[in-house]
Scaffold this active site. Sequence first.
Site, PDB file in Angstrom:
ATOM      1  CB  VAL A  10       1.497 -14.514   9.433  1.00 19.99           C
ATOM      2  CG1 VAL A  10       2.979 -14.828   9.329  1.00 19.99           C
ATOM      3  CG2 VAL A  10       0.656 -15.736   9.079  1.00 19.99           C
ATOM      4  CG  ASP A  65      -4.293  -7.901   0.363  1.00 18.20           C
ATOM      5  OD1 ASP A  65      -4.989  -8.287   1.314  1.00 18.20           O
ATOM      6  OD2 ASP A  65      -3.744  -6.799   0.338  1.00 18.20           O
ATOM      7  CG  ASP A  86      -2.808  -6.438  -5.104  1.00 20.17           C
ATOM      8  OD1 ASP A  86      -1.938  -5.787  -5.718  1.00 20.17           O
ATOM      9  OD2 ASP A  86      -3.492  -5.942  -4.193  1.00 20.17           O
ATOM     10  CG  ASN A  99      -0.851  -7.125  -1.383  1.00 26.56           C
ATOM     11  OD1 ASN A  99      -1.236  -6.345  -0.510  1.00 26.56           O
ATOM     12  ND2 ASN A  99      -1.286  -7.052  -2.629  1.00 26.56           N
ATOM     13  CD  GLU A 105      -9.435  -7.171  -2.677  1.00 31.98           C
ATOM     14  OE1 GLU A 105     -10.455  -7.354  -2.001  1.00 31.98           O
ATOM     15  OE2 GLU A 105      -8.781  -6.119  -2.658  1.00 31.98           O
TER      16      GLU A 105
END
Length: 370
Positions: free
Chosen positions: A130, A257, A239, A244, A259
């Site tokens: 993106v 992000d 996060d 991010n 994770e």
Amino acid sequence: MAEAPRPSPRPRPRTTTRDPEEIARRLTAWLAARLPGAEAVDVRVPASNGMSSETLLFDIEHPEPPLRACALRLAADPAAYTVFPVYDMPRQYRVMRLVADRTDVPVPRVLWLEEDPGPLGAPFFVMERVEGRVPPDVMPYTYEGNWLHAASGAERERLEAASVGLLARLHDQVPVKEAGFLAAPGAGSPLRRHVEAQRTYYAWVVDGLSRSPLIEDAFDRLDALWPRDEGETVLSWGDARIGNVVYDGFEPAAVLDWEMAALGPREVDLGWMIYLHRFFQDLTESFGQHGLPGFLRRDRTEARYAELTGHTPRDMDFHILYAALRHAVVMLRVAYRQVHFGESDVPADPDTLILHHDSLRAMVQGDYRD
């Protein structure tokens, strides 16, 4: 007027041990097996690549590619003194699919998941790339010389409102039963499990190394501040920070992000978003610049979230301390990673490896200023 000094508390640590040219060759071979005749072209590693999962950017050259501009998230090289002990790429892929399917939060479209470490040396997934701009971490967006700092107050207000709105929509729209695969192991409430997972992570970070008295004091302080009512459980981004998010102008175009996604109270994400901005603001002020003191303020962020969701954030002293504690454990691991690669030495006081040790200590002592 003399220019204020630019912060350089430590050298930027290395973020990969992989050979980009070799990765590009192997990626092309992998892609051709899925799209006969396809090639991965213009394969590159972003200059701002993180220190956990690695990102590769590439384009697909094919008459009818499912995506043309792609990003690939690759689990960290186990030989690279990883920041986290486990990189569960199927879990991240599944989170992004869930968020895309059940919310209007903008996430990149995920295309392929490769669980076999053979093709690139570790599991990975491919998603759309993106276009847009991201508030920088280095130098921090609170420091002069970047697009967000140069924006008008009204533009930053627009970005702030839209970013808090991301949390509100994520928390309100994902059916928590469908996110059950994110439940941390162990007994107790989701918040108890979340904190215990952080204790386990800290134990892994300091295994065979100097422990951090400050981090251990912070865990004790958390116990003293533990909420009487932990609140509703939601899918937590983990996060949750503007660094991010890819922005189109001042509106979110893609949330990245995942994770650290987990189950937990709404305030886990709110505390992280508020604290991570304060971390950058405190750092900027320590180097003699004004920063963005009016941006992402705690009172305004909490009020905006309450207005959007009908949920008034509570026990935020606990959750902001928890965010600072979580960040400290990550920073300690990153610092020990630099030691491993010969980029720095271990000081007599290991707490000083935590860049925000002064503010974390103030939180533990109960005298940190908002």
